[in-house]
Design a protein around this motif. Sequence first.
Motif, PDB file in Angstrom:
ATOM      1  N   ALA A   1     -11.742   3.237  37.501  1.00  0.00           N
ATOM      2  CA  ALA A   1     -11.702   4.408  38.367  1.00  0.00           C
ATOM      3  C   ALA A   1     -12.779   5.424  38.012  1.00  0.00           C
ATOM      4  O   ALA A   1     -13.420   5.984  38.903  1.00  0.00           O
ATOM      5  CB  ALA A   1     -10.319   5.064  38.286  1.00  0.00           C
ATOM      6  N   ILE A   2     -12.994   5.650  36.742  1.00  0.00           N
ATOM      7  CA  ILE A   2     -13.909   6.711  36.319  1.00  0.00           C
ATOM      8  C   ILE A   2     -15.344   6.409  36.753  1.00  0.00           C
ATOM      9  O   ILE A   2     -16.154   7.320  36.954  1.00  0.00           O
ATOM     10  CB  ILE A   2     -13.836   6.920  34.786  1.00  0.00           C
ATOM     11  CG1 ILE A   2     -14.316   8.333  34.418  1.00  0.00           C
ATOM     12  CG2 ILE A   2     -14.643   5.876  34.039  1.00  0.00           C
ATOM     13  CD1 ILE A   2     -13.399   9.443  34.837  1.00  0.00           C
TER      14      ILE A   2
ATOM     15  N   ASP B   1      -3.409   2.096  40.110  1.00  0.00           N
ATOM     16  CA  ASP B   1      -3.651   1.935  41.546  1.00  0.00           C
ATOM     17  C   ASP B   1      -3.987   3.269  42.210  1.00  0.00           C
ATOM     18  O   ASP B   1      -4.889   3.341  43.062  1.00  0.00           O
ATOM     19  CB  ASP B   1      -2.430   1.319  42.218  1.00  0.00           C
ATOM     20  CG  ASP B   1      -2.286  -0.159  41.918  1.00  0.00           C
ATOM     21  OD1 ASP B   1      -3.275  -0.769  41.472  1.00  0.00           O
ATOM     22  OD2 ASP B   1      -1.183  -0.707  42.116  1.00  0.00           O
ATOM     23  N   LEU B   2      -3.281   4.333  41.833  1.00  0.00           N
ATOM     24  CA  LEU B   2      -3.564   5.638  42.430  1.00  0.00           C
ATOM     25  C   LEU B   2      -4.944   6.128  42.018  1.00  0.00           C
ATOM     26  O   LEU B   2      -5.693   6.650  42.865  1.00  0.00           O
ATOM     27  CB  LEU B   2      -2.501   6.654  42.017  1.00  0.00           C
ATOM     28  CG  LEU B   2      -2.727   8.089  42.528  1.00  0.00           C
ATOM     29  CD1 LEU B   2      -2.832   8.118  44.044  1.00  0.00           C
ATOM     30  CD2 LEU B   2      -1.613   9.016  42.050  1.00  0.00           C
ATOM     31  N   LEU B   3      -5.298   5.952  40.761  1.00  0.00           N
ATOM     32  CA  LEU B   3      -6.631   6.380  40.317  1.00  0.00           C
ATOM     33  C   LEU B   3      -7.724   5.630  41.069  1.00  0.00           C
ATOM     34  O   LEU B   3      -8.740   6.214  41.458  1.00  0.00           O
ATOM     35  CB  LEU B   3      -6.794   6.159  38.815  1.00  0.00           C
ATOM     36  CG  LEU B   3      -6.393   7.304  37.886  1.00  0.00           C
ATOM     37  CD1 LEU B   3      -6.771   6.968  36.446  1.00  0.00           C
ATOM     38  CD2 LEU B   3      -7.042   8.623  38.310  1.00  0.00           C
ATOM     39  N   ARG B   4      -7.520   4.335  41.257  1.00  0.00           N
ATOM     40  CA  ARG B   4      -8.511   3.558  42.017  1.00  0.00           C
ATOM     41  C   ARG B   4      -8.585   4.044  43.456  1.00  0.00           C
ATOM     42  O   ARG B   4      -9.676   4.109  44.046  1.00  0.00           O
ATOM     43  CB  ARG B   4      -8.169   2.068  41.955  1.00  0.00           C
ATOM     44  CG  ARG B   4      -8.549   1.390  40.657  1.00  0.00           C
ATOM     45  CD  ARG B   4      -8.416  -0.117  40.754  1.00  0.00           C
ATOM     46  NE  ARG B   4      -7.021  -0.536  40.719  1.00  0.00           N
ATOM     47  CZ  ARG B   4      -6.391  -0.973  39.625  1.00  0.00           C
ATOM     48  NH1 ARG B   4      -7.037  -1.031  38.475  1.00  0.00           N
ATOM     49  NH2 ARG B   4      -5.136  -1.360  39.688  1.00  0.00           N
ATOM     50  N   TYR B   5      -7.451   4.365  44.043  1.00  0.00           N
ATOM     51  CA  TYR B   5      -7.418   4.874  45.417  1.00  0.00           C
ATOM     52  C   TYR B   5      -8.239   6.157  45.532  1.00  0.00           C
ATOM     53  O   TYR B   5      -9.034   6.327  46.464  1.00  0.00           O
ATOM     54  CB  TYR B   5      -5.959   5.141  45.811  1.00  0.00           C
ATOM     55  CG  TYR B   5      -5.747   5.380  47.289  1.00  0.00           C
ATOM     56  CD1 TYR B   5      -5.513   4.321  48.154  1.00  0.00           C
ATOM     57  CD2 TYR B   5      -5.768   6.671  47.813  1.00  0.00           C
ATOM     58  CE1 TYR B   5      -5.313   4.527  49.511  1.00  0.00           C
ATOM     59  CE2 TYR B   5      -5.574   6.887  49.162  1.00  0.00           C
ATOM     60  CZ  TYR B   5      -5.340   5.820  50.011  1.00  0.00           C
ATOM     61  OH  TYR B   5      -5.152   6.038  51.347  1.00  0.00           O
ATOM     62  N   ILE B   6      -8.060   7.054  44.583  1.00  0.00           N
ATOM     63  CA  ILE B   6      -8.825   8.315  44.577  1.00  0.00           C
ATOM     64  C   ILE B   6     -10.301   8.032  44.372  1.00  0.00           C
ATOM     65  O   ILE B   6     -11.164   8.610  45.048  1.00  0.00           O
ATOM     66  CB  ILE B   6      -8.287   9.248  43.480  1.00  0.00           C
ATOM     67  CG1 ILE B   6      -6.826   9.604  43.737  1.00  0.00           C
ATOM     68  CG2 ILE B   6      -9.128  10.519  43.396  1.00  0.00           C
ATOM     69  CD1 ILE B   6      -6.161  10.339  42.594  1.00  0.00           C
ATOM     70  N   SER B   7     -10.603   7.131  43.447  1.00  0.00           N
ATOM     71  CA  SER B   7     -11.994   6.805  43.135  1.00  0.00           C
ATOM     72  C   SER B   7     -12.745   6.279  44.354  1.00  0.00           C
ATOM     73  O   SER B   7     -13.915   6.620  44.581  1.00  0.00           O
ATOM     74  CB  SER B   7     -12.033   5.774  42.005  1.00  0.00           C
ATOM     75  OG  SER B   7     -13.347   5.358  41.733  1.00  0.00           O
ATOM     76  N   HIS B   8     -12.083   5.472  45.160  1.00  0.00           N
ATOM     77  CA  HIS B   8     -12.726   4.884  46.331  1.00  0.00           C
ATOM     78  C   HIS B   8     -12.912   5.871  47.478  1.00  0.00           C
ATOM     79  O   HIS B   8     -13.751   5.653  48.354  1.00  0.00           O
ATOM     80  CB  HIS B   8     -11.909   3.690  46.834  1.00  0.00           C
ATOM     81  CG  HIS B   8     -11.864   2.551  45.868  1.00  0.00           C
ATOM     82  ND1 HIS B   8     -10.856   1.608  45.869  1.00  0.00           N
ATOM     83  CD2 HIS B   8     -12.694   2.222  44.843  1.00  0.00           C
ATOM     84  CE1 HIS B   8     -11.072   0.739  44.899  1.00  0.00           C
ATOM     85  NE2 HIS B   8     -12.177   1.088  44.261  1.00  0.00           N
TER      86      HIS B   8
ATOM     87  N   MET C   1     -12.765  16.109  48.525  1.00  0.00           N
ATOM     88  CA  MET C   1     -11.992  16.572  47.377  1.00  0.00           C
ATOM     89  C   MET C   1     -12.879  16.768  46.152  1.00  0.00           C
ATOM     90  O   MET C   1     -13.682  15.915  45.805  1.00  0.00           O
ATOM     91  CB  MET C   1     -10.865  15.578  47.057  1.00  0.00           C
ATOM     92  CG  MET C   1      -9.939  16.046  45.937  1.00  0.00           C
ATOM     93  SD  MET C   1      -8.627  14.842  45.578  1.00  0.00           S
ATOM     94  CE  MET C   1      -7.657  14.965  47.083  1.00  0.00           C
ATOM     95  N   GLU C   2     -12.721  17.923  45.506  1.00  0.00           N
ATOM     96  CA  GLU C   2     -13.521  18.245  44.327  1.00  0.00           C
ATOM     97  C   GLU C   2     -12.685  18.335  43.058  1.00  0.00           C
ATOM     98  O   GLU C   2     -13.249  18.308  41.957  1.00  0.00           O
ATOM     99  CB  GLU C   2     -14.263  19.568  44.550  1.00  0.00           C
ATOM    100  CG  GLU C   2     -15.284  19.506  45.679  1.00  0.00           C
ATOM    101  CD  GLU C   2     -16.049  20.805  45.840  1.00  0.00           C
ATOM    102  OE1 GLU C   2     -15.717  21.779  45.131  1.00  0.00           O
ATOM    103  OE2 GLU C   2     -16.982  20.839  46.673  1.00  0.00           O
TER     104      GLU C   2
ATOM    105  N   ALA D   1      -2.821  13.378  50.448  1.00  0.00           N
ATOM    106  CA  ALA D   1      -3.743  14.478  50.185  1.00  0.00           C
ATOM    107  C   ALA D   1      -5.180  13.986  50.090  1.00  0.00           C
ATOM    108  O   ALA D   1      -6.108  14.613  50.611  1.00  0.00           O
ATOM    109  CB  ALA D   1      -3.344  15.194  48.896  1.00  0.00           C
ATOM    110  N   VAL D   2      -5.368  12.844  49.434  1.00  0.00           N
ATOM    111  CA  VAL D   2      -6.709  12.258  49.333  1.00  0.00           C
ATOM    112  C   VAL D   2      -7.247  11.920  50.716  1.00  0.00           C
ATOM    113  O   VAL D   2      -8.406  12.205  51.048  1.00  0.00           O
ATOM    114  CB  VAL D   2      -6.688  10.999  48.444  1.00  0.00           C
ATOM    115  CG1 VAL D   2      -8.027  10.273  48.514  1.00  0.00           C
ATOM    116  CG2 VAL D   2      -6.371  11.373  47.005  1.00  0.00           C
TER     117      VAL D   2
END
Length: 329
Positions: free
Chosen positions: A138-139, A107-114, A95-96, A87-88
């Motif tokens: 990530a934040i 790992d997933l949070l970092r993936y979204i962050s990048h 993505m908002e 989805a990312v």
Amino acid sequence: MSSPPPPPMAETEAECEARDWAEMPSDALAAVFAKLDATELLTGAGLVCRAWCRLAATDPTLWRCVDMSHQGDFLEAEEAEAMARAAVDRSAGTMEAFWSDTFVTDDLLRYISHRASSLKSLQLSLCHNVSNEGFAEAISGFPQLEELEVTFCSLYGNVCETVGKACPQLKCFRLNERLSILQSEFAAYEGMDDDTEALGIASTMPGLQDLQLIGNNLTNDGLVAILDHCPHLESLDIRQCYNIQMDDALRSKCARIRNLKLPHDPISDFKYRAYIVSSVANSGSDFEVDMCDDLLDVVTEDDDAEFDDLDDFDDAGSDVGMFDDEYDM
């Protein structure tokens, strides 16, 4: 006088079967897809035919808001994470909002962050595989974040200061803590009060308008600091915060808050109330878990909805491999 035209004839069964749904106009199809959540697109509608798959995979507007809350109840963690990464990727940086629970990891949070630096809303609940270190890393990749909810996760300490410094546009912050709720049901013990998070909020979130701290261990001093340094605060929820003593001075400071919920106010409208451990009336140190504790007590739009069986599709199964090509790094 002319007679009215005859009513249109209903389509025959053969005509219905002959209709080519792949030829449905893309704008109309996109409007339909927009009503579906991420999991439905990834495992259902997006796999019907090549045309539908192409639209689901290439239209980033369908992935601006990804709600995968409660998917951990239906999917294996690896499968849910694979879908989230897909989805990312499909959002192509647009993505908002990302809302999820249980299966989220560092790992997933970092993936979204990048890949989703434009994120404005992040909601995480029951994410015990997210660490302080992973969350802090990530934040920092979400400078446009306006709403953050962290409910019953494993974060503690200076997390609020970290959030405030990384997200200067934050307007809504919810940090709800189950462990603190459990602790607060015992008689007061030395060291159970803790203003670390409250002081972090006060020092780094001046633009805050909506704050929820269910089950926090803050004291009157921490709450006063928040009230003094968050002048735009309109909504404040400090239910189950039993270190707060609402004296006249504190009530006066809270008078400007339009929507105020105090420590002993009912918790019945809190969607994760089934996870709150409460004491048995007049039982001292005896405890019971809410009778629905083993179920997530959340009202959904369709309580009878069933998760699509992935085995219905020839090209897809419950194996995470169906998404491998989409999120390989």
